[in-house]
Enzyme design. Structure first.
Site, PDB file in Angstrom:
ATOM      1  N   HIS A   1       8.692  42.272  19.351  1.00  0.00           N
ATOM      2  CA  HIS A   1      10.086  41.944  19.073  1.00  0.00           C
ATOM      3  C   HIS A   1      10.169  40.489  18.634  1.00  0.00           C
ATOM      4  CE1 HIS A   1       9.414  40.417  23.150  1.00  0.00           C
ATOM      5  NE2 HIS A   1      10.373  39.537  22.897  1.00  0.00           N
TER       6      HIS A   1
ATOM      7  N   ASP B   1      12.870  37.156  19.303  1.00  0.00           N
ATOM      8  CA  ASP B   1      13.946  36.810  20.236  1.00  0.00           C
ATOM      9  C   ASP B   1      15.223  36.526  19.450  1.00  0.00           C
ATOM     10  OD1 ASP B   1      12.115  37.071  22.261  1.00  0.00           O
ATOM     11  OD2 ASP B   1      11.809  34.924  22.549  1.00  0.00           O
TER      12      ASP B   1
ATOM     13  N   HIS C   1       6.392  38.862  18.595  1.00  0.00           N
ATOM     14  CA  HIS C   1       5.435  38.718  19.691  1.00  0.00           C
ATOM     15  C   HIS C   1       5.522  39.896  20.637  1.00  0.00           C
ATOM     16  CE1 HIS C   1       9.233  36.766  20.808  1.00  0.00           C
ATOM     17  NE2 HIS C   1       8.951  37.032  22.065  1.00  0.00           N
TER      18      HIS C   1
ATOM     19  N   ARG D   1       0.463  39.612  35.810  1.00  0.00           N
ATOM     20  CA  ARG D   1       0.905  38.500  34.992  1.00  0.00           C
ATOM     21  C   ARG D   1       2.403  38.268  35.191  1.00  0.00           C
ATOM     22  NH1 ARG D   1       2.719  38.005  29.595  1.00  0.00           N
ATOM     23  NH2 ARG D   1       2.357  35.857  28.976  1.00  0.00           N
TER      24      ARG D   1
HETATM   25  C1  J5X Z   1      20.096  36.713  25.515  1.00  0.00           C
HETATM   26  C2  J5X Z   1      19.393  37.822  25.393  1.00  0.00           C
HETATM   27  C3  J5X Z   1      18.148  37.924  24.596  1.00  0.00           C
HETATM   28  C4  J5X Z   1      17.563  39.247  25.060  1.00  0.00           C
HETATM   29  C5  J5X Z   1      18.801  40.068  25.224  1.00  0.00           C
HETATM   30  C6  J5X Z   1      19.690  39.134  26.038  1.00  0.00           C
HETATM   31  C7  J5X Z   1      19.169  39.097  27.497  1.00  0.00           C
HETATM   32  C8  J5X Z   1      17.700  39.439  27.628  1.00  0.00           C
HETATM   33  C9  J5X Z   1      16.833  39.047  26.435  1.00  0.00           C
HETATM   34  C10 J5X Z   1      15.552  39.865  26.333  1.00  0.00           C
HETATM   35  C11 J5X Z   1      14.379  39.349  27.189  1.00  0.00           C
HETATM   36  C12 J5X Z   1      13.145  40.273  26.981  1.00  0.00           C
HETATM   37  C13 J5X Z   1      12.887  40.573  25.495  1.00  0.00           C
HETATM   38  C14 J5X Z   1      14.211  40.952  24.791  1.00  0.00           C
HETATM   39  C15 J5X Z   1      13.933  41.406  23.377  1.00  0.00           C
HETATM   40  C16 J5X Z   1      14.938  41.953  25.658  1.00  0.00           C
HETATM   41  O1  J5X Z   1      14.808  43.175  25.648  1.00  0.00           O
HETATM   42  O2  J5X Z   1      15.765  41.278  26.549  1.00  0.00           O
HETATM   43  C17 J5X Z   1      15.168  39.782  24.875  1.00  0.00           C
HETATM   44  C18 J5X Z   1      16.516  39.892  24.149  1.00  0.00           C
HETATM   45  C19 J5X Z   1      16.500  39.293  22.737  1.00  0.00           C
HETATM   46  O3  J5X Z   1      15.984  38.215  22.520  1.00  0.00           O
HETATM   47  O4  J5X Z   1      17.006  40.004  21.852  1.00  0.00           O
HETATM   48  O1  AKG Z   2       5.698  37.808  28.827  1.00  0.00           O
HETATM   49  C1  AKG Z   2       5.593  37.241  27.754  1.00  0.00           C
HETATM   50  O2  AKG Z   2       4.636  36.511  27.490  1.00  0.00           O
HETATM   51  C2  AKG Z   2       6.621  37.443  26.678  1.00  0.00           C
HETATM   52  C3  AKG Z   2       8.030  37.574  27.220  1.00  0.00           C
HETATM   53  C4  AKG Z   2       9.036  37.666  26.127  1.00  0.00           C
HETATM   54  O3  AKG Z   2       8.707  37.765  24.970  1.00  0.00           O
HETATM   55  C5  AKG Z   2      10.486  37.643  26.451  1.00  0.00           C
HETATM   56  O4  AKG Z   2      10.849  37.646  27.640  1.00  0.00           O
HETATM   57  O5  AKG Z   2      11.281  37.602  25.493  1.00  0.00           O
HETATM   58 FE   FE2 Z   3      10.383  37.485  23.597  1.00  0.00          FE
END
Ligand code: J5X
Ligand code: AKG
Ligand code: FE2
Length: 357
Positions: A231, A233, A288, A298
């Site tokens: 994905h 961010d 990533h 981890r």
């Molecule tokens: C502020 C954010 C950014 C979110 C959504 C929301 C809360 C949690 C974040 C994450 C964290 C984990 C990867 C991701 C891809 C996910 O599934 O939840 C992120 C997402 C994004 O960066 O799109």
């Molecule tokens: O665990 C990791 O190294 C990546 C986590 C991540 O990409 C995220 O929380 O958006």
């Molecule tokens: Fe991420």
């Protein structure tokens, strides 16, 4: 009233199966539902690079050339690691300790703070899980605003100490994010004066953030499992702390997946989609993922940083050639998160201006 992050998914319920997750630490075989192939993710089995050795840059923030190095890293990789970042080591240890303690709690306790279908904060599987057929070998906890209510349910006794760690960590990350954003923009010749919403507000009152704690338990068959699927961010910048276990990988078109080795005391920085937009596509929002491990569990902590909900992000005009239109239309963070919640990796292209001719 602008929408706060807490309310952003209210109209976008997604069904996420936190309550039906098996306890991953108890499984001795990888169930089918956790076995990934290139059918579940086209990038899953991309061959590793023929020549190892390339890695994301490790940048010393005390180096007078740091701004240029960061700018170069944002353009080529969309990611870099930093040392001499000024965040006290005890605070990194503190957030790792908190994260470890949280995920070690019994499942029933963690589920007391489960994220609801329309909620933002709490315990559960990754939000992007709904876009994949297979399950990810991980559990997460999202925080925005005060974690007091959730932490009280997790730790009836010690919640105040843990809230304190989160507050201090967020304060440090906030300062660091802003510093990194201005350093990288400086390398493009862009200053605070060039960005209307940031002008004269050095107290960062235009920013907001979320914290994502991730746990990847030991896995019986790591080569066929996925910790967190590929994905980008949806942020301006993300600052990631990883414990001393490798797992994070970044994708580079010409090199395939490259592992980001843990460097004790360092932090990983990712360019998010909003920074890609702000830089008119000059900075890359890095794809990533996280892989898992057969012997070591981890932990990672992502500080997701973006603008206040009423701020519209659009390409900095200085970076748009006079004979061209900006690469993207303007978006707010909350608007973008909603687009992402429905369209996932098509979100960026949906706000792209298509060039004529
Ligand atoms: C502020 C954010 C950014 C979110 C959504 C929301 C809360 C949690 C974040 C994450 C964290 C984990 C990867 C991701 C891809 C996910 O599934 O939840 C992120 C997402 C994004 O960066 O799109
Ligand atoms: O665990 C990791 O190294 C990546 C986590 C991540 O990409 C995220 O929380 O958006
Ligand atoms: Fe991420």
């Amino acid at each position: 009233m602008p929408t706060m992050l807490t309310d952003v998914f209210r109209g976008h319920p997604i069904h996420l199966p936190h309550f039906h997750q098996p306890d991953l630490t108890s499984l001795s075989n990888l169930p089918d539902s956790y076995t990934w192939t290139s059918q579940d993710d086209p990038l899953f089995t991309v061959a590793p690079p023929p020549t190892a050795g390339e890695n994301i840059p490790l940048i010393d923030l005390n180096n007078p050339d740091a701004a240029n190095q960061i700018g170069r890293a944002c353009r080529t990789w969309g990611a870099f690691q930093i040392v001499n970042h000024g965040v006290p080591l005890e605070l990194l240890q503190g957030i790792e300790f908190l994260t470890g303690n949280l995920f070690r709690l019994p499942v029933q306790r963690k589920l007391k703070a489960a994220r609801s279908e329309t909620g933002f904060s709490g315990y559960g599987v990754a939000r992007i899980s709904s876009f994949f057929n297979k399950k990810m070998w991980s559990e997460g906890f999202t925080i925005t605003g005060s974690p007091l209510n959730d932490f009280r349910k997790l730790w009836p006794q010690l919640h105040l100490d843990y809230c304190d760690i989160v507050e201090q960590y967020e304060e440090q990350m906030q300062k660091l994010s802003s510093k990194l954003m201005w350093l990288s923009l400086k390398s493009l010749g862009v200053s605070e004066e060039d960005i209307k919403w940031a002008r004269g507000s050095s107290d960062f009152n235009w920013a907001q953030s979320a914290l994502q704690l991730n746990h990847y338990p030991v896995c019986p068959e790591p080569d066929r499992a996925m910790g967190l699927a590929p994905h980008t961010d949806s942020t301006l910048l993300t600052i990631l702390y990883q414990n001393n276990t490798a797992g994070l990988q970044v994708f580079r078109d010409d090199l395939s997946w490259v592992t980001v080795p843990p460097v004790p005391g360092s932090l990983v920085v990712n360019v998010g989609d909003l920074f890609h937009i702000l830089s008119n596509g000059l900075f890359k929002s890095v794809i990533h993922r996280a892989r898992v491990n057969q012997t070591r569990s981890r932990l990672s902590v992502a500080f997701l940083w973006g603008p206040q909900s009423d701020i519209k992000i659009s390409p900095v005009l200085k970076l748009v050639r006079p004979d061209e239109s900006p690469l993207y239309r303007s978006v707010t963070w909350t608007g973008y998160l909603r687009t992402k919640a429905t369209h996932f990796n098509k979100a960026l292209s949906m706000i792209r201006n298509h060039r004529q001719g």
